[in-house]
Design a protein around this motif. Sequence first.
Motif, PDB file in Angstrom:
ATOM      1  N   LEU A  44       0.839  -1.365  -0.068  1.00 55.62           N
ATOM      2  CA  LEU A  44      -0.097  -0.120  -0.101  1.00 55.62           C
ATOM      3  C   LEU A  44       0.811   1.346  -0.140  1.00 55.62           C
ATOM      4  CD1 LEU A  44      -2.644  -0.824   2.787  1.00 55.62           C
ATOM      5  CD2 LEU A  44      -2.958  -1.042   0.164  1.00 55.62           C
ATOM      6  N   THR A  45       1.945   1.159   0.795  1.00 56.44           N
ATOM      7  CA  THR A  45       2.896   2.390   0.881  1.00 56.44           C
ATOM      8  C   THR A  45       3.518   2.570  -0.405  1.00 56.44           C
ATOM      9  OG1 THR A  45       3.208   1.917   3.173  1.00 56.44           O
ATOM     10  CG2 THR A  45       4.968   3.284   2.076  1.00 56.44           C
ATOM     11  N   GLU A  46       3.885   1.699  -1.221  1.00 54.37           N
ATOM     12  CA  GLU A  46       4.716   1.671  -2.380  1.00 54.37           C
ATOM     13  C   GLU A  46       3.618   2.297  -3.396  1.00 54.37           C
ATOM     14  OE1 GLU A  46       6.624  -1.988  -3.239  1.00 54.37           O
ATOM     15  OE2 GLU A  46       7.910  -1.513  -1.869  1.00 54.37           O
ATOM     16  N   GLU A  47       2.383   1.860  -3.426  1.00 46.86           N
ATOM     17  CA  GLU A  47       1.523   2.324  -4.341  1.00 46.86           C
ATOM     18  C   GLU A  47       1.084   3.717  -4.261  1.00 46.86           C
ATOM     19  OE1 GLU A  47      -0.184   0.771  -6.848  1.00 46.86           O
ATOM     20  OE2 GLU A  47       0.171  -1.372  -6.375  1.00 46.86           O
ATOM     21  N   ILE A  48       1.113   4.263  -2.858  1.00 47.41           N
ATOM     22  CA  ILE A  48       0.785   5.424  -2.486  1.00 47.41           C
ATOM     23  C   ILE A  48       2.024   6.653  -2.772  1.00 47.41           C
ATOM     24  CG2 ILE A  48       0.086   7.339  -0.790  1.00 47.41           C
ATOM     25  CD1 ILE A  48      -1.683   4.886   0.328  1.00 47.41           C
ATOM     26  N   GLY A  49       3.088   6.151  -2.070  1.00 49.55           N
ATOM     27  CA  GLY A  49       4.583   6.847  -2.156  1.00 49.55           C
ATOM     28  C   GLY A  49       5.030   6.793  -3.618  1.00 49.55           C
ATOM     29  N   GLY A  50       5.018   5.703  -4.318  1.00 46.16           N
ATOM     30  CA  GLY A  50       5.411   5.742  -5.837  1.00 46.16           C
ATOM     31  C   GLY A  50       7.128   6.151  -5.558  1.00 46.16           C
ATOM     32  N   GLU A  51       7.467   6.774  -6.661  1.00 47.02           N
ATOM     33  CA  GLU A  51       8.975   7.090  -6.568  1.00 47.02           C
ATOM     34  C   GLU A  51       9.544   8.328  -5.626  1.00 47.02           C
ATOM     35  OE1 GLU A  51      10.027   7.794 -10.589  1.00 47.02           O
ATOM     36  OE2 GLU A  51       9.529   5.715 -11.314  1.00 47.02           O
ATOM     37  N   GLU A  52       8.373   8.718  -4.952  1.00 43.59           N
ATOM     38  CA  GLU A  52       8.873   9.881  -4.139  1.00 43.59           C
ATOM     39  C   GLU A  52       9.480   9.493  -2.848  1.00 43.59           C
ATOM     40  OE1 GLU A  52       6.404  10.200  -6.418  1.00 43.59           O
ATOM     41  OE2 GLU A  52       7.646  11.385  -7.551  1.00 43.59           O
ATOM     42  N   ILE A  53       9.531   8.299  -2.338  1.00 42.00           N
ATOM     43  CA  ILE A  53       9.778   7.732  -1.265  1.00 42.00           C
ATOM     44  C   ILE A  53      10.847   6.458  -1.607  1.00 42.00           C
ATOM     45  CG2 ILE A  53       7.868   8.346  -0.128  1.00 42.00           C
ATOM     46  CD1 ILE A  53       6.869   5.254   0.061  1.00 42.00           C
ATOM     47  N   ASN A  54      11.633   6.287  -0.366  1.00 48.26           N
ATOM     48  CA  ASN A  54      12.175   4.837  -0.386  1.00 48.26           C
ATOM     49  C   ASN A  54      11.703   4.285   0.594  1.00 48.26           C
ATOM     50  OD1 ASN A  54      14.373   5.845  -2.241  1.00 48.26           O
ATOM     51  ND2 ASN A  54      15.492   6.990  -0.540  1.00 48.26           N
ATOM     52  N   ASN A  55      11.217   3.074   0.300  1.00 55.94           N
ATOM     53  CA  ASN A  55      10.593   1.988   1.191  1.00 55.94           C
ATOM     54  C   ASN A  55      11.350   0.857   1.323  1.00 55.94           C
ATOM     55  OD1 ASN A  55       7.963   1.335   2.710  1.00 55.94           O
ATOM     56  ND2 ASN A  55       7.912  -0.053   0.794  1.00 55.94           N
ATOM     57  N   ILE A  56      11.217   0.411   2.634  1.00 56.83           N
ATOM     58  CA  ILE A  56      11.768  -1.067   2.901  1.00 56.83           C
ATOM     59  C   ILE A  56      10.798  -1.765   3.872  1.00 56.83           C
ATOM     60  CG2 ILE A  56      13.797  -2.090   4.611  1.00 56.83           C
ATOM     61  CD1 ILE A  56      15.472   0.226   3.816  1.00 56.83           C
ATOM     62  N   SER A  57      10.745  -2.868   3.264  1.00 56.58           N
ATOM     63  CA  SER A  57       9.919  -3.817   3.903  1.00 56.58           C
ATOM     64  C   SER A  57      10.570  -4.707   4.813  1.00 56.58           C
ATOM     65  CB  SER A  57       8.835  -4.459   2.690  1.00 56.58           C
ATOM     66  OG  SER A  57       7.997  -5.506   3.735  1.00 56.58           O
ATOM     67  N   ILE A  58      10.379  -4.617   6.175  1.00 55.71           N
ATOM     68  CA  ILE A  58      10.988  -5.685   6.917  1.00 55.71           C
ATOM     69  C   ILE A  58      10.552  -7.221   6.610  1.00 55.71           C
ATOM     70  CG2 ILE A  58      11.290  -6.360   9.195  1.00 55.71           C
ATOM     71  CD1 ILE A  58      11.195  -3.721  10.210  1.00 55.71           C
ATOM     72  N   LEU A  59       9.554  -7.640   6.321  1.00 56.53           N
ATOM     73  CA  LEU A  59       8.956  -8.728   6.164  1.00 56.53           C
ATOM     74  C   LEU A  59       9.055  -9.164   4.462  1.00 56.53           C
ATOM     75  CD1 LEU A  59       6.101  -8.995   8.623  1.00 56.53           C
ATOM     76  CD2 LEU A  59       8.073 -10.503   8.710  1.00 56.53           C
ATOM     77  N   ALA A  60       9.407 -10.280   4.197  1.00 57.51           N
ATOM     78  CA  ALA A  60       9.326 -10.618   2.982  1.00 57.51           C
ATOM     79  C   ALA A  60       8.126 -11.232   2.681  1.00 57.51           C
ATOM     80  CB  ALA A  60      10.505 -11.326   2.625  1.00 57.51           C
ATOM     81  N   PRO A  61       7.947 -11.431   1.469  1.00 58.49           N
ATOM     82  CA  PRO A  61       6.658 -12.352   1.032  1.00 58.49           C
ATOM     83  C   PRO A  61       6.559 -13.578   1.153  1.00 58.49           C
ATOM     84  CG  PRO A  61       7.241 -10.742  -0.856  1.00 58.49           C
ATOM     85  CD  PRO A  61       8.384 -10.600   0.204  1.00 58.49           C
TER      86      PRO A  61
END
Length: 308
Positions: A44-61
């Motif tokens: 959800l965060t990547e969908e909303i933040g797009g290229e304007e943020i650097n997002n790291i997910s702690i949990l892997a799929p």
Amino acid sequence: MKKIIFLSSLLILLGGCNQDFQNKSNNINDKPQVVSTSTIISNLTEEIGGEEINNISILAPGADPHIYEPVPQDTIALEKADLILYNGYNLEPNIIKLINSTGIKAEKLAVGEKIKPLDFDYKGQKKADPHVWGDVKNVIVMAKAIRDKLREIDPKNESKFSENATQLITELEALDLWIKTQIATIPPNQRKLITSHDAFQYYSKAYGLEIPGTLIGISTEEQPSAQTIKNLVEIIQSSGVKAIFAETTINPTLIETVAQEAGVKVAKGKLYSDSIGVKGSEADSYVKMLKINTETIVDALTNDSPAN
């Protein structure tokens, strides 16, 4: 003299290159550093933040948030974060402990706690069910909360976050209606969902299913007793369901044993409960996860042919 001129020119050139490198580095670091705990919140965060943020997910799929043990890299990521987004309601207990114990200065948002929870009984106490994303309407609320927090920490990209969130919410509203129409095709007496663990209360309440029982409770840390298995077999036999469901983050052996003893089938597809699928899979986003879950449920509860 020529050597002096050459060295001076070289130093100027290297200095310019170094400045270019620093500028590029600063441009990267200008983006908000966001850390998301669960794969659902990360998507959800990547969908909303797009290229304007650097997002790291702690949990892997495919990872189970209930039992995940943080590693040193997680601490580093959290300490460098501008914003930490987590589910809350004790979905990811070990990560929440880490967030609360390390003196992290980042902005924090328990996204799932924006939802009024369903309760469950645990040893005589009322606890909040953390699996709020089962109801797509809840995820619309979560998406708005993520949007608002991103706009707060990075106002210059407010319009982009709003635009991305609007697009996602439109998709979620369509998904919510689609699920309702699909579940309505299941014969009313078969709208019963029996799964490995109790992660589908919100989904069932929102879309008109009953949950007669589950193998284990809210947390996958629980281990079912022989009596629990016996009771579930009896529930399955008395409910008249055609199929029960395994999940992607839980070993299917026990639920398969229950199915054999109860004389029912295990659905062909496993349900995605606490995590989206790996990149490139049929469920590598929240929207796709809910779609494939719904298709799996509808197929198993309306199809008379054996599933396994």
